[in-house]
Design a protein around this motif. Structure first.
Motif, PDB file in Angstrom:
ATOM      1  N   ILE A 192      41.774  17.306 -29.587  1.00 35.12           N
ATOM      2  CA  ILE A 192      42.759  17.392 -28.502  1.00 35.12           C
ATOM      3  C   ILE A 192      43.765  18.494 -28.802  1.00 35.12           C
ATOM      4  O   ILE A 192      44.062  19.330 -27.944  1.00 35.12           O
ATOM      5  CB  ILE A 192      43.466  16.038 -28.291  1.00 35.12           C
ATOM      6  N   ILE A 193      44.280  18.513 -30.018  1.00 35.69           N
ATOM      7  CA  ILE A 193      45.268  19.533 -30.393  1.00 35.69           C
ATOM      8  C   ILE A 193      44.633  20.923 -30.348  1.00 35.69           C
ATOM      9  O   ILE A 193      45.257  21.877 -29.873  1.00 35.69           O
ATOM     10  CB  ILE A 193      45.899  19.220 -31.760  1.00 35.69           C
ATOM     11  N   THR A 194      43.412  21.049 -30.803  1.00 33.41           N
ATOM     12  CA  THR A 194      42.711  22.336 -30.758  1.00 33.41           C
ATOM     13  C   THR A 194      42.570  22.816 -29.313  1.00 33.41           C
ATOM     14  O   THR A 194      42.865  23.975 -29.002  1.00 33.41           O
ATOM     15  CB  THR A 194      41.331  22.234 -31.438  1.00 33.41           C
ATOM     16  N   GLN A 195      42.145  21.924 -28.435  1.00 33.02           N
ATOM     17  CA  GLN A 195      41.996  22.293 -27.027  1.00 33.02           C
ATOM     18  C   GLN A 195      43.349  22.573 -26.375  1.00 33.02           C
ATOM     19  O   GLN A 195      43.463  23.450 -25.516  1.00 33.02           O
ATOM     20  CB  GLN A 195      41.244  21.213 -26.256  1.00 33.02           C
ATOM     21  N   LEU A 196      44.366  21.836 -26.774  1.00 31.11           N
ATOM     22  CA  LEU A 196      45.707  22.077 -26.244  1.00 31.11           C
ATOM     23  C   LEU A 196      46.188  23.466 -26.660  1.00 31.11           C
ATOM     24  O   LEU A 196      46.738  24.214 -25.833  1.00 31.11           O
ATOM     25  CB  LEU A 196      46.680  20.993 -26.722  1.00 31.11           C
ATOM     26  N   LYS A 197      45.968  23.838 -27.903  1.00 30.13           N
ATOM     27  CA  LYS A 197      46.356  25.175 -28.364  1.00 30.13           C
ATOM     28  C   LYS A 197      45.601  26.257 -27.586  1.00 30.13           C
ATOM     29  O   LYS A 197      46.167  27.306 -27.264  1.00 30.13           O
ATOM     30  CB  LYS A 197      46.105  25.328 -29.869  1.00 30.13           C
ATOM     31  N   GLN A 198      44.334  26.001 -27.271  1.00 26.27           N
ATOM     32  CA  GLN A 198      43.565  26.952 -26.464  1.00 26.27           C
ATOM     33  C   GLN A 198      44.148  27.071 -25.058  1.00 26.27           C
ATOM     34  O   GLN A 198      44.241  28.175 -24.511  1.00 26.27           O
ATOM     35  CB  GLN A 198      42.090  26.527 -26.396  1.00 26.27           C
ATOM     36  N   ALA A 199      44.550  25.961 -24.488  1.00 24.60           N
ATOM     37  CA  ALA A 199      45.174  25.986 -23.158  1.00 24.60           C
ATOM     38  C   ALA A 199      46.490  26.764 -23.209  1.00 24.60           C
ATOM     39  O   ALA A 199      46.774  27.580 -22.324  1.00 24.60           O
ATOM     40  CB  ALA A 199      45.408  24.568 -22.645  1.00 24.60           C
ATOM     41  N   LEU A 200      47.279  26.541 -24.254  1.00 25.28           N
ATOM     42  CA  LEU A 200      48.538  27.268 -24.401  1.00 25.28           C
ATOM     43  C   LEU A 200      48.276  28.771 -24.521  1.00 25.28           C
ATOM     44  O   LEU A 200      49.009  29.589 -23.950  1.00 25.28           O
ATOM     45  CB  LEU A 200      49.320  26.756 -25.614  1.00 25.28           C
ATOM     46  N   GLN A 201      47.235  29.128 -25.254  1.00 28.96           N
ATOM     47  CA  GLN A 201      46.854  30.537 -25.380  1.00 28.96           C
ATOM     48  C   GLN A 201      46.465  31.114 -24.025  1.00 28.96           C
ATOM     49  O   GLN A 201      46.793  32.260 -23.705  1.00 28.96           O
ATOM     50  CB  GLN A 201      45.706  30.689 -26.386  1.00 28.96           C
ATOM     51  N   GLU A 202      45.784  30.322 -23.213  1.00 24.82           N
ATOM     52  CA  GLU A 202      45.390  30.771 -21.871  1.00 24.82           C
ATOM     53  C   GLU A 202      46.623  31.040 -21.009  1.00 24.82           C
ATOM     54  O   GLU A 202      46.690  32.049 -20.306  1.00 24.82           O
ATOM     55  CB  GLU A 202      44.491  29.724 -21.206  1.00 24.82           C
ATOM     56  N   TYR A 203      47.610  30.153 -21.081  1.00 27.65           N
ATOM     57  CA  TYR A 203      48.862  30.385 -20.348  1.00 27.65           C
ATOM     58  C   TYR A 203      49.502  31.693 -20.799  1.00 27.65           C
ATOM     59  O   TYR A 203      49.963  32.484 -19.983  1.00 27.65           O
ATOM     60  CB  TYR A 203      49.850  29.233 -20.566  1.00 27.65           C
ATOM     61  N   GLU A 204      49.534  31.888 -22.100  1.00 30.77           N
ATOM     62  CA  GLU A 204      50.166  33.090 -22.649  1.00 30.77           C
ATOM     63  C   GLU A 204      49.421  34.354 -22.220  1.00 30.77           C
ATOM     64  O   GLU A 204      50.032  35.340 -21.805  1.00 30.77           O
ATOM     65  CB  GLU A 204      50.235  32.990 -24.169  1.00 30.77           C
ATOM     66  N   SER A 205      48.109  34.329 -22.291  1.00 33.23           N
ATOM     67  CA  SER A 205      47.345  35.528 -21.941  1.00 33.23           C
ATOM     68  C   SER A 205      47.431  35.835 -20.442  1.00 33.23           C
ATOM     69  O   SER A 205      47.415  37.000 -20.046  1.00 33.23           O
ATOM     70  CB  SER A 205      45.894  35.413 -22.391  1.00 33.23           C
ATOM     71  N   ARG A 206      47.544  34.820 -19.613  1.00 36.20           N
ATOM     72  CA  ARG A 206      47.685  35.051 -18.166  1.00 36.20           C
ATOM     73  C   ARG A 206      48.980  35.784 -17.827  1.00 36.20           C
ATOM     74  O   ARG A 206      49.023  36.508 -16.834  1.00 36.20           O
ATOM     75  CB  ARG A 206      47.627  33.736 -17.399  1.00 36.20           C
ATOM     76  N   LEU A 207      49.999  35.585 -18.622  1.00 37.00           N
ATOM     77  CA  LEU A 207      51.280  36.245 -18.349  1.00 37.00           C
ATOM     78  C   LEU A 207      51.126  37.762 -18.253  1.00 37.00           C
ATOM     79  O   LEU A 207      51.816  38.409 -17.469  1.00 37.00           O
ATOM     80  CB  LEU A 207      52.312  35.910 -19.426  1.00 37.00           C
ATOM     81  N   ASP A 208      50.227  38.327 -19.051  1.00 34.53           N
ATOM     82  CA  ASP A 208      50.030  39.779 -19.058  1.00 34.53           C
ATOM     83  C   ASP A 208      49.460  40.296 -17.742  1.00 34.53           C
ATOM     84  O   ASP A 208      49.537  41.484 -17.454  1.00 34.53           O
ATOM     85  CB  ASP A 208      49.107  40.188 -20.208  1.00 34.53           C
ATOM     86  N   HIS A 209      48.869  39.423 -16.955  1.00 34.00           N
ATOM     87  CA  HIS A 209      48.235  39.829 -15.703  1.00 34.00           C
ATOM     88  C   HIS A 209      49.157  39.726 -14.500  1.00 34.00           C
ATOM     89  O   HIS A 209      48.773  40.112 -13.395  1.00 34.00           O
ATOM     90  CB  HIS A 209      46.967  39.000 -15.448  1.00 34.00           C
ATOM     91  N   TYR A 210      50.350  39.183 -14.704  1.00 33.31           N
ATOM     92  CA  TYR A 210      51.296  39.011 -13.598  1.00 33.31           C
ATOM     93  C   TYR A 210      52.402  40.055 -13.689  1.00 33.31           C
ATOM     94  O   TYR A 210      52.991  40.241 -14.758  1.00 33.31           O
ATOM     95  CB  TYR A 210      51.958  37.632 -13.639  1.00 33.31           C
ATOM     96  N   SER A 211      52.709  40.674 -12.580  1.00 38.53           N
ATOM     97  CA  SER A 211      53.902  41.529 -12.564  1.00 38.53           C
ATOM     98  C   SER A 211      55.118  40.609 -12.522  1.00 38.53           C
ATOM     99  O   SER A 211      55.018  39.429 -12.154  1.00 38.53           O
ATOM    100  CB  SER A 211      53.890  42.444 -11.334  1.00 38.53           C
ATOM    101  N   ASP A 212      56.269  41.148 -12.869  1.00 39.41           N
ATOM    102  CA  ASP A 212      57.501  40.357 -12.826  1.00 39.41           C
ATOM    103  C   ASP A 212      57.771  39.858 -11.409  1.00 39.41           C
ATOM    104  O   ASP A 212      58.226  38.732 -11.220  1.00 39.41           O
ATOM    105  CB  ASP A 212      58.690  41.187 -13.323  1.00 39.41           C
ATOM    106  N   GLU A 213      57.477  40.695 -10.415  1.00 44.96           N
ATOM    107  CA  GLU A 213      57.749  40.337  -9.026  1.00 44.96           C
ATOM    108  C   GLU A 213      56.817  39.220  -8.557  1.00 44.96           C
ATOM    109  O   GLU A 213      57.250  38.248  -7.938  1.00 44.96           O
ATOM    110  CB  GLU A 213      57.593  41.560  -8.105  1.00 44.96           C
ATOM    111  N   VAL A 214      55.514  39.365  -8.847  1.00 48.33           N
ATOM    112  CA  VAL A 214      54.533  38.370  -8.417  1.00 48.33           C
ATOM    113  C   VAL A 214      54.811  37.020  -9.089  1.00 48.33           C
ATOM    114  O   VAL A 214      54.620  35.968  -8.482  1.00 48.33           O
ATOM    115  CB  VAL A 214      53.095  38.861  -8.718  1.00 48.33           C
ATOM    116  N   PHE A 215      55.281  37.045 -10.310  1.00 49.05           N
ATOM    117  CA  PHE A 215      55.541  35.821 -11.060  1.00 49.05           C
ATOM    118  C   PHE A 215      56.548  34.925 -10.336  1.00 49.05           C
ATOM    119  O   PHE A 215      56.497  33.701 -10.456  1.00 49.05           O
ATOM    120  CB  PHE A 215      56.050  36.173 -12.463  1.00 49.05           C
ATOM    121  N   LEU A 216      57.428  35.515  -9.567  1.00 51.91           N
ATOM    122  CA  LEU A 216      58.483  34.755  -8.893  1.00 51.91           C
ATOM    123  C   LEU A 216      58.173  34.450  -7.432  1.00 51.91           C
ATOM    124  O   LEU A 216      58.928  33.723  -6.781  1.00 51.91           O
ATOM    125  CB  LEU A 216      59.808  35.523  -8.987  1.00 51.91           C
ATOM    126  N   LEU A 217      57.066  34.980  -6.894  1.00 56.04           N
ATOM    127  CA  LEU A 217      56.722  34.784  -5.485  1.00 56.04           C
ATOM    128  C   LEU A 217      56.197  33.376  -5.214  1.00 56.04           C
ATOM    129  O   LEU A 217      55.436  32.836  -6.009  1.00 56.04           O
ATOM    130  CB  LEU A 217      55.623  35.763  -5.059  1.00 56.04           C
TER     131      LEU A 217
END
Length: 175
Positions: free
Chosen positions: A6-31
């Motif tokens: 569970i913890i391993t998969q949770l860390k993978q999910a957290l990594q996915e959230y972090e990596s997705r941030l790079d694909h969002y512009s600052d403007e789109v992130f708030l829309l």
């Protein structure tokens, strides 16, 4: 699934959230993709602020500071844990949770991810496994959860909101 998985998969999910941030512009992130729908920033705020709250509840259970005379999970909680994911449909967060959601900037999201990651990495698996099953803290929608259930819920909840991010991305034509 055991606590380590569970913890391993949770860390993978957290990594996915972090990596997705790079694909969002600052403007789109708030829309907001549509009226009365959360922005990406609000989803990140929700998942990581509640993540910190979930970790606190887990820690209280491990430390023996939970309630011991509770019924445990309610009917919805039993269903959620039996499925291992949220049943299909849209869900309204309880008011106590919705009131904490803010439309945060990407930099704030990164800080929250870092805090949750640090706290998850610091978890002692044997403490969770050895914690008393009857040490429970109330969840606003699921009933009373013990330490093991809190970490399971964090994974279920994180995965649920990754799906929400995908829906928002489609509405914003990002995929």
């Amino acid at each position: 699934m055991n606590v380590l998985e569970i913890i391993t998969q949770l860390k993978q999910a957290l990594q996915e959230y972090e990596s997705r941030l790079d694909h969002y512009s600052d403007e789109v992130f708030l829309l907001h993709p549509e009226p009365n729908a959360w922005s990406l920033g609000e989803v990140y705020s929700h998942i990581f602020v509640t993540g910190l709250m979930n970790l606190k509840a887990l820690e209280l259970c491990v430390e023996g500071h939970g309630a011991t005379d509770t019924d445990g999970l309610n009917e919805f909680g039993e269903k959620l844990f039996a499925l291992g994911h949220f049943p299909p449909g849209k869900y309204e967060s309880p008011e106590s949770v919705k009131s904490r959601v803010q439309n945060i900037h990407k930099s704030e999201a990164k800080e929250l991810i870092s805090k949750v990651n640090s706290r998850v990495s610091a978890l002692n698996i044997s403490d969770i496994l050895q914690s008393e099953e009857n040490q429970r803290i109330e969840h606003p929608r699921l009933g009373y959860l013990n330490a093991n259930q809190w970490i399971q819920f964090m994974l279920i909840h994180s995965n649920h909101h990754l799906e929400q991010l995908e829906r928002i991305e489609r509405k914003l034509s990002m995929c």
